[in-house]
Design a protein around this motif. Structure first.
Motif, PDB file in Angstrom:
ATOM      1  N   CYS A   1       3.596 -10.140  -0.271  1.00 39.67           N
ATOM      2  CA  CYS A   1       1.926  -9.861  -0.210  1.00 39.67           C
ATOM      3  C   CYS A   1       1.453 -11.145  -0.531  1.00 39.67           C
ATOM      4  O   CYS A   1       1.858 -11.887  -1.461  1.00 39.67           O
ATOM      5  CB  CYS A   1       1.895  -8.766  -1.455  1.00 39.67           C
ATOM      6  SG  CYS A   1       0.245  -8.037  -1.173  1.00 39.67           S
TER       7      CYS A   1
ATOM      8  N   CYS B   1      -0.597  -8.532  -6.501  1.00 33.95           N
ATOM      9  CA  CYS B   1      -0.359  -8.125  -5.159  1.00 33.95           C
ATOM     10  C   CYS B   1       0.819  -7.390  -4.800  1.00 33.95           C
ATOM     11  O   CYS B   1       1.978  -8.072  -5.124  1.00 33.95           O
ATOM     12  CB  CYS B   1      -0.834  -9.148  -4.111  1.00 33.95           C
ATOM     13  SG  CYS B   1      -0.703  -8.714  -2.281  1.00 33.95           S
TER      14      CYS B   1
ATOM     15  N   SER C   1       2.610   0.338   1.933  1.00 30.75           N
ATOM     16  CA  SER C   1       2.013  -0.924   1.627  1.00 30.75           C
ATOM     17  C   SER C   1       1.918  -1.249   0.173  1.00 30.75           C
ATOM     18  O   SER C   1       1.431  -2.414  -0.087  1.00 30.75           O
ATOM     19  CB  SER C   1       0.806  -1.228   2.368  1.00 30.75           C
ATOM     20  OG  SER C   1      -0.028  -0.336   2.026  1.00 30.75           O
TER      21      SER C   1
ATOM     22  N   SER D   1      -3.208  -8.907   1.424  1.00 30.19           N
ATOM     23  CA  SER D   1      -2.619  -8.544   2.745  1.00 30.19           C
ATOM     24  C   SER D   1      -1.147  -8.112   2.437  1.00 30.19           C
ATOM     25  O   SER D   1      -0.491  -9.084   1.693  1.00 30.19           O
ATOM     26  CB  SER D   1      -2.597  -9.629   3.795  1.00 30.19           C
ATOM     27  OG  SER D   1      -2.338 -10.610   3.537  1.00 30.19           O
ATOM     28  N   SER D   2      -0.401  -7.291   2.607  1.00 28.69           N
ATOM     29  CA  SER D   2       0.674  -6.582   2.330  1.00 28.69           C
ATOM     30  C   SER D   2       1.630  -6.602   3.606  1.00 28.69           C
ATOM     31  O   SER D   2       1.149  -5.498   4.284  1.00 28.69           O
ATOM     32  CB  SER D   2       0.871  -5.517   1.433  1.00 28.69           C
ATOM     33  OG  SER D   2       2.220  -5.108   0.961  1.00 28.69           O
ATOM     34  N   THR D   3       2.701  -7.342   3.685  1.00 33.71           N
ATOM     35  CA  THR D   3       3.252  -7.342   5.119  1.00 33.71           C
ATOM     36  C   THR D   3       4.691  -6.687   5.088  1.00 33.71           C
ATOM     37  O   THR D   3       5.361  -7.142   3.985  1.00 33.71           O
ATOM     38  CB  THR D   3       3.162  -8.632   5.776  1.00 33.71           C
ATOM     39  OG1 THR D   3       1.944  -9.062   6.066  1.00 33.71           O
ATOM     40  CG2 THR D   3       4.029  -8.948   7.133  1.00 33.71           C
TER      41      THR D   3
ATOM     42  N   ASP E   1     -10.652  -2.327   6.066  1.00 37.20           N
ATOM     43  CA  ASP E   1      -9.497  -2.264   5.697  1.00 37.20           C
ATOM     44  C   ASP E   1      -8.626  -1.449   6.804  1.00 37.20           C
ATOM     45  O   ASP E   1      -8.939  -0.500   7.441  1.00 37.20           O
ATOM     46  CB  ASP E   1      -9.261  -1.727   4.322  1.00 37.20           C
ATOM     47  CG  ASP E   1     -10.223  -2.232   3.213  1.00 37.20           C
ATOM     48  OD1 ASP E   1     -10.681  -3.583   3.727  1.00 37.20           O
ATOM     49  OD2 ASP E   1     -10.297  -1.605   2.193  1.00 37.20           O
TER      50      ASP E   1
ATOM     51  N   THR F   1       1.105  -5.238   8.846  1.00 36.27           N
ATOM     52  CA  THR F   1       0.322  -5.876   7.735  1.00 36.27           C
ATOM     53  C   THR F   1      -0.767  -5.111   7.101  1.00 36.27           C
ATOM     54  O   THR F   1      -1.653  -4.447   8.174  1.00 36.27           O
ATOM     55  CB  THR F   1      -0.213  -7.107   7.985  1.00 36.27           C
ATOM     56  OG1 THR F   1       1.024  -8.286   8.289  1.00 36.27           O
ATOM     57  CG2 THR F   1      -0.937  -7.874   6.946  1.00 36.27           C
ATOM     58  N   TYR F   2      -0.871  -4.289   5.985  1.00 34.42           N
ATOM     59  CA  TYR F   2      -2.051  -3.631   5.633  1.00 34.42           C
ATOM     60  C   TYR F   2      -2.880  -4.930   4.878  1.00 34.42           C
ATOM     61  O   TYR F   2      -2.523  -5.486   3.846  1.00 34.42           O
ATOM     62  CB  TYR F   2      -1.624  -2.611   4.543  1.00 34.42           C
ATOM     63  CG  TYR F   2      -2.824  -1.910   4.038  1.00 34.42           C
ATOM     64  CD1 TYR F   2      -3.391  -0.705   4.874  1.00 34.42           C
ATOM     65  CD2 TYR F   2      -3.492  -2.085   3.060  1.00 34.42           C
ATOM     66  CE1 TYR F   2      -4.481  -0.200   4.487  1.00 34.42           C
ATOM     67  CE2 TYR F   2      -4.556  -1.409   2.522  1.00 34.42           C
ATOM     68  CZ  TYR F   2      -5.149  -0.418   3.139  1.00 34.42           C
ATOM     69  OH  TYR F   2      -6.105   0.078   2.906  1.00 34.42           O
ATOM     70  N   SER F   3      -4.273  -5.030   5.276  1.00 31.09           N
ATOM     71  CA  SER F   3      -5.089  -5.841   4.764  1.00 31.09           C
ATOM     72  C   SER F   3      -6.171  -5.170   4.181  1.00 31.09           C
ATOM     73  O   SER F   3      -6.674  -4.239   4.628  1.00 31.09           O
ATOM     74  CB  SER F   3      -5.459  -6.668   5.845  1.00 31.09           C
ATOM     75  OG  SER F   3      -5.969  -5.942   6.879  1.00 31.09           O
ATOM     76  N   LYS F   4      -6.693  -5.867   3.216  1.00 30.71           N
ATOM     77  CA  LYS F   4      -7.909  -5.224   2.374  1.00 30.71           C
ATOM     78  C   LYS F   4      -8.812  -6.364   2.219  1.00 30.71           C
ATOM     79  O   LYS F   4      -8.557  -7.340   1.567  1.00 30.71           O
ATOM     80  CB  LYS F   4      -7.121  -4.554   0.895  1.00 30.71           C
ATOM     81  CG  LYS F   4      -8.309  -3.798   0.212  1.00 30.71           C
ATOM     82  CD  LYS F   4      -7.546  -3.135  -0.990  1.00 30.71           C
ATOM     83  CE  LYS F   4      -8.630  -2.736  -2.020  1.00 30.71           C
ATOM     84  NZ  LYS F   4      -8.149  -2.245  -3.223  1.00 30.71           N
ATOM     85  N   ASN F   5     -10.130  -6.294   2.391  1.00 30.42           N
ATOM     86  CA  ASN F   5     -11.076  -7.602   2.243  1.00 30.42           C
ATOM     87  C   ASN F   5     -11.826  -7.083   0.859  1.00 30.42           C
ATOM     88  O   ASN F   5     -11.411  -6.696  -0.023  1.00 30.42           O
ATOM     89  CB  ASN F   5     -12.121  -7.197   3.570  1.00 30.42           C
ATOM     90  CG  ASN F   5     -12.965  -6.055   3.230  1.00 30.42           C
ATOM     91  OD1 ASN F   5     -13.049  -5.097   2.378  1.00 30.42           O
ATOM     92  ND2 ASN F   5     -13.779  -5.734   4.498  1.00 30.42           N
TER      93      ASN F   5
END
Length: 333
Positions: free
Chosen positions: A173, A181, A193, A202-204, A232, A269-273
């Motif tokens: 992460c 993270c 995630s 961002s968690s991959t 997201d 990848t879960y991404s969060k802005n």
């Protein structure tokens, strides 16, 4: 003279040490009884001979379960487009045996000879085919018996109960704001995630595989996203190339992608802005299935406790109060 006598005595001692050694064949194994650290395979003992004192601390004899096998990539030979089946001792622990030896490699197996899910490749039938004892070039695959399964040319991950990620998986992460993270975590019937309450992360989840079959293979997975719409969400990559992005509060979905022969890396990848957070703020994966990793499996796999299968099954079914298995209905009382 005293020095010469000392040298002679030392030489005699060395010769005696060598003479009392009782050499036994040492191989590698993954047997459960060899999990204690002191029997782990060391660089100077792997595949070598040990004396009787060293053998005394090895509690296990080698069994057929200690033998692994793999298929080589296809190549053009004088007899056609073929590959080879090679056997090896499974690392990393040690065992000893004077009665079990590795089977000989089986060369010149046609690359179009594949065993489908629910079946296993019968090496005796393959040897008979290659030696000319039989002309049936398709009858080399046997159905798995009930309560076992075979993924065929691929692999299925649909149980996420362990505390350690399965082999070939990794997770990391990244946080651009230096906040905590979480990487991906397993929760029984899914892997997600993680719980990430901070922004700009961002968690991959990564998976690396080698597809051996000449026509390549495929990857299929079921997933769910619960996130802020459009901003997201979950991005899926193959070899660093993004193939889709999904977001919002969604029901379970299924997708399939084809891949070519060779090594490939898959990233979820879960991404969060840095904006708002909505819903559960994470992605979940329920199952991942790949095809084309190999030309067939050699042994049926027992169903995990609490699950069953019928003949020729590619996966096992978790038992409920009433479970249908083909034409049979099983009821738990």
């Amino acid at each position: 003279k005293p020095k010469e006598v000392w040298r002679v005595r030392l030489l005699l001692v060395i010769v005696c040490v060598v003479c009392v050694c009782t050499a036994q064949r040492l191989n590698t194994t993954t047997s459960a009884c060899n999990q204690r650290e002191y029997v782990r395979c060391l660089d100077f003992t792997c595949g070598s001979s040990l004396n009787s004192e060293a053998i005394a601390v090895l509690p296990c004899e080698c069994t057929d379960n200690d033998i692994g096998a793999y298929f080589t990539p296809c190549s053009t030979t004088t007899s056609g487009f073929n590959h080879e089946l090679i056997y090896y001792w499974k690392p990393p622990a040690t065992c000893f045996s004077d009665r079990i030896s590795l089977p000989k490699p089986i060369p010149n197996i046609p690359c179009d000879l594949l065993c489908e899910p629910g079946t296993v490749m019968n090496t005796t039938k393959i040897s008979n085919l290659l030696s000319g004892k039989t002309n049936d070039d398709r009858n080399v695959c046997d159905k798995c018996p009930p309560n076992t399964y075979s993924p065929g040319t691929g692999r299925i991950w649909n149980s996420w109960h362990d505390t350690i990620l399965p082999a070939q998986f990794s997770s990391y992460c990244h946080s651009s704001s230096d906040q905590y993270c979480s990487s991906w975590r397993m929760f029984g019937d899914s892997i997600n995630s993680g719980i990430n309450v901070h922004d700009s992360i961002s968690s991959t989840l990564s998976l690396q595989l080698n597809f051996l079959t000449p026509l390549g293979g495929s990857i299929h997975f079921s997933y769910r996203v619960s996130s802020e719409p459009e901003n997201d969400g979950l991005t899926f990559y193959i070899d660093g190339r993004p193939l889709f992005f999904d977001s919002g509060d969604l029901d379970e979905k299924n997708v399939t992608f084809n891949v070519s022969q060779g090594f490939h890396r898959f990233d979820w990848t879960y991404s969060k802005n840095a904006n708002l957070s909505y819903y559960e703020d994470r992605a979940e994966i329920y199952s991942i299935q790949v095809e084309g990793l190999t030309f067939g499996t050699l042994q049926c796999i027992d169903c995990p406790p609490g699950s069953v299968s019928g003949e020729g099954a590619s996966t096992c079914i978790e038992l409920t109060n009433t479970t249908n298995i083909g034409d049979v209905t099983c009821t738990i009382y």
